[in-house]
Design a protein around this motif. Sequence first.
Motif, PDB file in Angstrom:
ATOM      1  N   SER A   1      -9.186  38.160 -39.887  1.00  0.00           N
ATOM      2  CA  SER A   1      -8.513  39.043 -40.849  1.00  0.00           C
ATOM      3  C   SER A   1      -8.038  40.330 -40.168  1.00  0.00           C
ATOM      4  O   SER A   1      -7.168  41.020 -40.697  1.00  0.00           O
ATOM      5  CB  SER A   1      -9.434  39.369 -42.028  1.00  0.00           C
ATOM      6  N   PHE A   2      -8.571  40.652 -38.992  1.00  0.00           N
ATOM      7  CA  PHE A   2      -8.137  41.831 -38.248  1.00  0.00           C
ATOM      8  C   PHE A   2      -7.014  41.512 -37.270  1.00  0.00           C
ATOM      9  O   PHE A   2      -6.521  42.387 -36.574  1.00  0.00           O
ATOM     10  CB  PHE A   2      -9.318  42.456 -37.479  1.00  0.00           C
ATOM     11  N   GLY A   3      -6.630  40.253 -37.192  1.00  0.00           N
ATOM     12  CA  GLY A   3      -5.526  39.845 -36.329  1.00  0.00           C
ATOM     13  C   GLY A   3      -5.977  38.968 -35.175  1.00  0.00           C
ATOM     14  O   GLY A   3      -7.109  39.051 -34.713  1.00  0.00           O
ATOM     15  N   GLU A   4      -5.055  38.122 -34.741  1.00  0.00           N
ATOM     16  CA  GLU A   4      -5.336  37.181 -33.650  1.00  0.00           C
ATOM     17  C   GLU A   4      -5.681  37.900 -32.347  1.00  0.00           C
ATOM     18  O   GLU A   4      -6.572  37.472 -31.625  1.00  0.00           O
ATOM     19  CB  GLU A   4      -4.113  36.281 -33.414  1.00  0.00           C
ATOM     20  N   ALA A   5      -4.983  38.994 -32.046  1.00  0.00           N
ATOM     21  CA  ALA A   5      -5.217  39.687 -30.766  1.00  0.00           C
ATOM     22  C   ALA A   5      -6.653  40.200 -30.675  1.00  0.00           C
ATOM     23  O   ALA A   5      -7.326  40.013 -29.655  1.00  0.00           O
ATOM     24  CB  ALA A   5      -4.226  40.837 -30.592  1.00  0.00           C
ATOM     25  N   SER A   6      -7.143  40.813 -31.729  1.00  0.00           N
ATOM     26  CA  SER A   6      -8.513  41.333 -31.751  1.00  0.00           C
ATOM     27  C   SER A   6      -9.525  40.194 -31.676  1.00  0.00           C
ATOM     28  O   SER A   6     -10.523  40.274 -30.947  1.00  0.00           O
ATOM     29  CB  SER A   6      -8.726  42.148 -33.026  1.00  0.00           C
ATOM     30  N   TYR A   7      -9.251  39.119 -32.410  1.00  0.00           N
ATOM     31  CA  TYR A   7     -10.138  37.958 -32.437  1.00  0.00           C
ATOM     32  C   TYR A   7     -10.282  37.356 -31.037  1.00  0.00           C
ATOM     33  O   TYR A   7     -11.389  37.155 -30.543  1.00  0.00           O
ATOM     34  CB  TYR A   7      -9.573  36.945 -33.428  1.00  0.00           C
ATOM     35  N   TRP A   8      -9.162  37.075 -30.380  1.00  0.00           N
ATOM     36  CA  TRP A   8      -9.214  36.449 -29.063  1.00  0.00           C
ATOM     37  C   TRP A   8      -9.695  37.409 -27.985  1.00  0.00           C
ATOM     38  O   TRP A   8     -10.246  36.975 -26.967  1.00  0.00           O
ATOM     39  CB  TRP A   8      -7.881  35.810 -28.710  1.00  0.00           C
ATOM     40  N   ALA A   9      -9.534  38.707 -28.186  1.00  0.00           N
ATOM     41  CA  ALA A   9     -10.088  39.679 -27.229  1.00  0.00           C
ATOM     42  C   ALA A   9     -11.608  39.570 -27.198  1.00  0.00           C
ATOM     43  O   ALA A   9     -12.227  39.708 -26.135  1.00  0.00           O
ATOM     44  CB  ALA A   9      -9.649  41.095 -27.591  1.00  0.00           C
ATOM     45  N   GLN A  10     -12.218  39.302 -28.347  1.00  0.00           N
ATOM     46  CA  GLN A  10     -13.672  39.120 -28.391  1.00  0.00           C
ATOM     47  C   GLN A  10     -14.064  37.858 -27.631  1.00  0.00           C
ATOM     48  O   GLN A  10     -15.087  37.824 -26.932  1.00  0.00           O
ATOM     49  CB  GLN A  10     -14.159  39.053 -29.836  1.00  0.00           C
ATOM     50  N   HIS A  11     -13.265  36.807 -27.760  1.00  0.00           N
ATOM     51  CA  HIS A  11     -13.523  35.581 -27.004  1.00  0.00           C
ATOM     52  C   HIS A  11     -13.449  35.856 -25.511  1.00  0.00           C
ATOM     53  O   HIS A  11     -14.330  35.463 -24.740  1.00  0.00           O
ATOM     54  CB  HIS A  11     -12.515  34.503 -27.391  1.00  0.00           C
TER      55      HIS A  11
END
Length: 196
Positions: free
Chosen positions: A120-130
């Motif tokens: 919900s915060f965006g794909e960029a933030s999500y994949w940065a955590q990965h």
Amino acid sequence: MPLIPEEPQIHESVPGPRAVPAAGRPAMTPRPVPGPRPAPARSGDPGPRSGPVPGPRPPRPAAGTPAATAQVQLIPAPAESALGAADEAVDLLLDAGRAPGEVLVLTTGDPHPWAAHELSFGEASYWAQHDAGDDVFYAAAGAERATSRPVVVVAVNGGSDAEVARALPAAMARARGLLIVCGDPKRVNALLSAGV
């Protein structure tokens, strides 16, 4: 006075069934075994080691030689309980000493609530955590961007047989040491025996 043998000591550091299940979840059985741990790195290893110094590492396979496969564990769970079983497996792995960054959780049906929240915060933030690789990461089984980790947990919480049949070998390829599959044993075994 006769001597009475002492009762064996059970230390809290020994992994095993919890006396009290995690809040809001029934205790799941059977419990996963934490599985093999990767060998510690030789260069840049911080601090002294405890225990014996490891011997020489086994030779790496030659190019084109298949790598060793991960240990596979199946935790029986119906589709509606597969996410809970996966969460319980992750809790046990972390309690046994696994680093959070060593664990990848994949879902074949609806996304894990953590993944839905983070997306919900965006794909960029999500994949940065990965990419940071310092915490347990949750993704859809079909997410090609999710890379390998020492432990992969798959929640077979839905999806078609074709989707699950694709997800299982992909998860095996991502698991460097241990693959835990949480799902209906009849369905999983049928898909595996069909050539997965």
